[in-house]
Design a protein around this motif. Structure first.
Motif, PDB file in Angstrom:
ATOM      1  N   VAL A   2       0.921  -1.272  -0.094  1.00 29.12           N
ATOM      2  CA  VAL A   2       0.115  -0.078   0.084  1.00 29.12           C
ATOM      3  C   VAL A   2       0.888   1.163   0.079  1.00 29.12           C
ATOM      4  CG1 VAL A   2      -1.718   1.163   1.446  1.00 29.12           C
ATOM      5  CG2 VAL A   2      -1.613  -1.167   1.286  1.00 29.12           C
ATOM      6  N   ARG A   7      -2.366   5.206   2.529  1.00 29.55           N
ATOM      7  CA  ARG A   7      -2.415   5.404   3.676  1.00 29.55           C
ATOM      8  C   ARG A   7      -2.770   6.543   4.239  1.00 29.55           C
ATOM      9  NH1 ARG A   7       2.692   1.307   4.065  1.00 29.55           N
ATOM     10  NH2 ARG A   7       1.304  -0.559   4.412  1.00 29.55           N
ATOM     11  N   LEU A  10      -6.516   7.233   3.862  1.00 29.41           N
ATOM     12  CA  LEU A  10      -7.164   6.238   4.694  1.00 29.41           C
ATOM     13  C   LEU A  10      -7.479   6.880   6.219  1.00 29.41           C
ATOM     14  CD1 LEU A  10      -5.890   2.575   3.482  1.00 29.41           C
ATOM     15  CD2 LEU A  10      -8.180   3.541   3.136  1.00 29.41           C
ATOM     16  N   ALA A  89       0.935   0.324  15.462  1.00 27.09           N
ATOM     17  CA  ALA A  89       1.252  -0.940  15.460  1.00 27.09           C
ATOM     18  C   ALA A  89       1.494  -1.437  13.707  1.00 27.09           C
ATOM     19  CB  ALA A  89       0.614  -1.670  16.350  1.00 27.09           C
ATOM     20  N   MET A  90       0.925  -0.771  13.154  1.00 25.56           N
ATOM     21  CA  MET A  90       0.853  -1.340  11.606  1.00 25.56           C
ATOM     22  C   MET A  90       1.933  -0.906  10.934  1.00 25.56           C
ATOM     23  SD  MET A  90      -3.141  -1.765  10.407  1.00 25.56           S
ATOM     24  CE  MET A  90      -3.568  -0.123  10.708  1.00 25.56           C
TER      25      MET A  90
ATOM     26  N   ARG B  34       3.787  -5.045  23.710  1.00 24.11           N
ATOM     27  CA  ARG B  34       4.006  -3.539  23.051  1.00 24.11           C
ATOM     28  C   ARG B  34       5.434  -3.297  22.376  1.00 24.11           C
ATOM     29  NH1 ARG B  34       0.616   0.487  23.796  1.00 24.11           N
ATOM     30  NH2 ARG B  34       2.079   2.028  24.214  1.00 24.11           N
ATOM     31  N   ALA B  37       5.844  -5.186  19.154  1.00 20.61           N
ATOM     32  CA  ALA B  37       4.846  -4.378  18.125  1.00 20.61           C
ATOM     33  C   ALA B  37       5.526  -3.372  17.754  1.00 20.61           C
ATOM     34  CB  ALA B  37       3.328  -4.164  18.802  1.00 20.61           C
ATOM     35  N   LEU B  39       5.721  -0.494  19.678  1.00 15.62           N
ATOM     36  CA  LEU B  39       5.235   0.636  20.387  1.00 15.62           C
ATOM     37  C   LEU B  39       5.916   1.235  21.353  1.00 15.62           C
ATOM     38  CD1 LEU B  39       1.481  -0.628  20.315  1.00 15.62           C
ATOM     39  CD2 LEU B  39       2.553   1.047  18.923  1.00 15.62           C
ATOM     40  N   PHE B  51       8.262  -8.312   9.225  1.00 18.51           N
ATOM     41  CA  PHE B  51       7.569  -6.923   9.076  1.00 18.51           C
ATOM     42  C   PHE B  51       6.223  -7.018   9.196  1.00 18.51           C
ATOM     43  CE2 PHE B  51       7.461  -2.883   7.195  1.00 18.51           C
ATOM     44  CZ  PHE B  51       6.231  -2.751   6.025  1.00 18.51           C
ATOM     45  N   TYR B  55      -1.068  -6.773  16.025  1.00 19.53           N
ATOM     46  CA  TYR B  55      -0.969  -6.685  17.576  1.00 19.53           C
ATOM     47  C   TYR B  55      -2.263  -6.509  17.866  1.00 19.53           C
ATOM     48  CZ  TYR B  55      -0.175  -4.285  21.904  1.00 19.53           C
ATOM     49  OH  TYR B  55      -0.387  -3.826  23.449  1.00 19.53           O
ATOM     50  N   PHE B  75      -8.508  -1.286   8.482  1.00 18.73           N
ATOM     51  CA  PHE B  75      -7.205  -1.934   9.061  1.00 18.73           C
ATOM     52  C   PHE B  75      -6.894  -3.004   7.728  1.00 18.73           C
ATOM     53  CE2 PHE B  75      -6.408  -0.927  13.074  1.00 18.73           C
ATOM     54  CZ  PHE B  75      -7.612  -0.917  14.045  1.00 18.73           C
ATOM     55  N   GLU B  77      -7.571  -2.577   4.593  1.00 16.27           N
ATOM     56  CA  GLU B  77      -7.022  -1.632   3.445  1.00 16.27           C
ATOM     57  C   GLU B  77      -5.554  -1.042   3.799  1.00 16.27           C
ATOM     58  OE1 GLU B  77     -10.089   0.503   0.514  1.00 16.27           O
ATOM     59  OE2 GLU B  77     -10.632   0.695   2.549  1.00 16.27           O
ATOM     60  N   PHE B  78      -5.501  -0.591   5.215  1.00 18.66           N
ATOM     61  CA  PHE B  78      -4.478  -0.019   5.310  1.00 18.66           C
ATOM     62  C   PHE B  78      -3.014  -0.934   5.407  1.00 18.66           C
ATOM     63  CE2 PHE B  78      -2.435   3.669   7.375  1.00 18.66           C
ATOM     64  CZ  PHE B  78      -1.321   3.122   7.814  1.00 18.66           C
ATOM     65  N   ARG B  79      -3.363  -2.416   5.797  1.00 22.30           N
ATOM     66  CA  ARG B  79      -2.383  -3.275   5.836  1.00 22.30           C
ATOM     67  C   ARG B  79      -2.082  -3.748   4.116  1.00 22.30           C
ATOM     68  NH1 ARG B  79       0.190  -6.028  10.091  1.00 22.30           N
ATOM     69  NH2 ARG B  79      -1.434  -5.423  11.466  1.00 22.30           N
ATOM     70  N   GLY B  80      -2.945  -3.817   3.526  1.00 23.08           N
ATOM     71  CA  GLY B  80      -2.894  -4.368   2.209  1.00 23.08           C
ATOM     72  C   GLY B  80      -2.801  -5.902   2.003  1.00 23.08           C
ATOM     73  N   PRO B  81      -2.339  -6.307   0.891  1.00 25.61           N
ATOM     74  CA  PRO B  81      -2.187  -7.933   0.977  1.00 25.61           C
ATOM     75  C   PRO B  81      -1.008  -8.440   2.107  1.00 25.61           C
ATOM     76  CG  PRO B  81      -2.024  -6.783  -1.166  1.00 25.61           C
ATOM     77  CD  PRO B  81      -1.926  -5.725  -0.061  1.00 25.61           C
TER      78      PRO B  81
END
Lengths: 223, 201
Positions: A2, A7, A10, A89-90, B34, B37, B39, B51, B55, B75, B77-81
């Protein structure tokens, strides 16, 4: 994979959708701005407030504090149920968060700026010599505000002293921008088209610098 | 945190399957997850994770004002495939396929009637289910779950157990932090005990 722009889009879409259901941030900012414009005008007196340089200054100061209100509310919402962590976290979350907030808050502030502007013009019975130049200056100035405010709120989002820190961090950095915006609007009110465009051009340059810096460092700073 | 070291000696080797991280309240389980992840920055040590990490924390991580369907869509769409096609080889980039997957996930986690209600109007258990529905949509090389059974009723817990068994069968690497649920040992390939920031295998 993406793209970064996707992003950002979004995040902005998510933000605007939530705002549409809960416009409390925008409503609070509009109310705050209208009240501040009224108060400022009463304090300095209508004769002084109607001055072509004073009226824009009052306007931009009120809009700046309204920007802090709406940005703070936006990040407060992220802290409910740890929504902020869900994004951070993404992959690419921190970078996209800043850009997305910039876009969505610029749109929200646009609404606040219009309402605040209408209130001030009605309150002070301002005459506008160059409405097109005025609109241009307001659009650019409003779009430029979130770059610094979003970064400052993001950096302090989990600090208890955030309410104190954000104005302290933002005001000195935004001073050149406020000066340029004030003068751009003042020139439009007075009918000086060349000066208005010149100040608006400077505003664009300042905004681009801040936005570029913000996009460069925000991801790392937020992480 | 407050100039106090929360994790002192933590060495975790995560393998395909379910790894359980146990410990009492305040042991550092949430901080450990965390940190994995990304964070929480590490003052010392290294963090080597894939990659794509999913979480799901102690709280649902859902934005108020959105519905479960909108949150899951965001989520996804943001992460994608994602790195692993799981259960059904579905292209996540096609709109209809994506919406269908979201609908299936909402149905599976008992959110069929609630998927279009704003998050803030759902109960804590429903929000937990909405958060866990991400497990069916974002299949990643590593999944981190912090107290995933919190707020779940019996049927919700059964759904989560079902997912954990599927994950174990497929060799998905999952780290579950829990201060209870001794039953997790039945599905775990490895377990760590965390106490005052130190791990013992």
């Amino acid at each position: 994979m993406v793209s970064g722009l996707r992003r950002i889009g979004l995040i902005a879409g998510r933000e605007l959708r939530a705002d549409a259901r809960h416009p409390d941030g925008a409503v609070a900012a509009m109310t705050f701005m209208a009240a501040l414009v009224l108060l400022e005008s009463l304090i300095v007196g209508p004769q002084v407030a109607r001055d072509t340089l004073v009226a824009p200054a009052l306007y931009w100061i009120a809009l700046l504090f309204a920007a802090i209100v709406v940005t703070t509310r936006s990040f407060d919402r992220e802290l409910e149920d740890d929504a902020l962590d869900g994004v951070l976290a993404m992959p690419g979350g921190a970078d996209a968060l800043y850009g997305g907030k910039l876009v969505s808050l610029a749109a929200t502030l646009g609404l606040v700026a219009v309402v605040g502007g209408v209130v001030e013009m009605a309150l002070l019975d301002l005459a506008v010599a160059l409405p097109g130049h005025l609109a241009l200056a307001v659009v650019i100035g409003t779009a430029a505000l979130p770059a610094v405010v979003v970064l400052d709120v993001a950096l302090t989002v989990r600090l208890r002293a955030r309410a104190v820190l954000v104005p302290i961090l933002a005001l000195p950095v935004l001073l050149p921008q406020l000066v340029a915006a004030t003068n751009a609007v003042a020139a439009a009110l007075a009918g000086d088209a060349v000066a208005s465009l010149a100040w608006s051009g400077l505003l664009v340059a300042i905004a681009l610098v801040y936005a570029t810096l913000g996009l460069t460092i925000a991801g790392t700073a937020i992480e | 945190m407050d100039d106090r070291a929360v994790l002192r000696s933590v060495d975790l080797d995560l393998v395909p399957g379910i790894t359980v991280l146990r410990g009492p309240n305040g042991a550092g389980k949430t901080t450990a997850l965390r940190a994995l992840a990304g964070l929480v920055p590490l003052a010392r040590g290294t963090r080597e994770v894939p990659f794509d990490v999913l979480y799901i924390g102690h709280r649902p991580q859902l934005l108020h004002g959105l519905t479960p369907r909108e949150s899951l869509r965001f989520f996804l769409e943001f992460r994608g495939p994602t790195s692993r096609a799981w259960a059904t080889p579905v292209k996540t980039t096609a709109r209809e396929m994506r919406e269908d997957r979201i609908r299936v996930a909402c149905d599976r986690w008992g959110l069929a009637g609630e998927s279009d209600r704003p998050i803030e109007r759902l109960s804590a258990g429903q929000r937990r289910r909405a958060a866990l529905a991400r497990l069916d949509l974002e299949t990643c090389a590593l999944t981190l779950l912090d107290e995933p059974f919190a707020d779940l009723d019996e049927s919700g817990s059964a759904l989560l157990w079902s997912w954990l068994r599927e994950a174990r069968a497929l060799g998905v690497a999952v780290l579950v932090a829990s201060h209870g649920h001794a039953d997790l040992d039945a599905v775990a390939v490895r377990a760590y005990a965390l106490h005052e920031g130190r791990v013992a295998a």
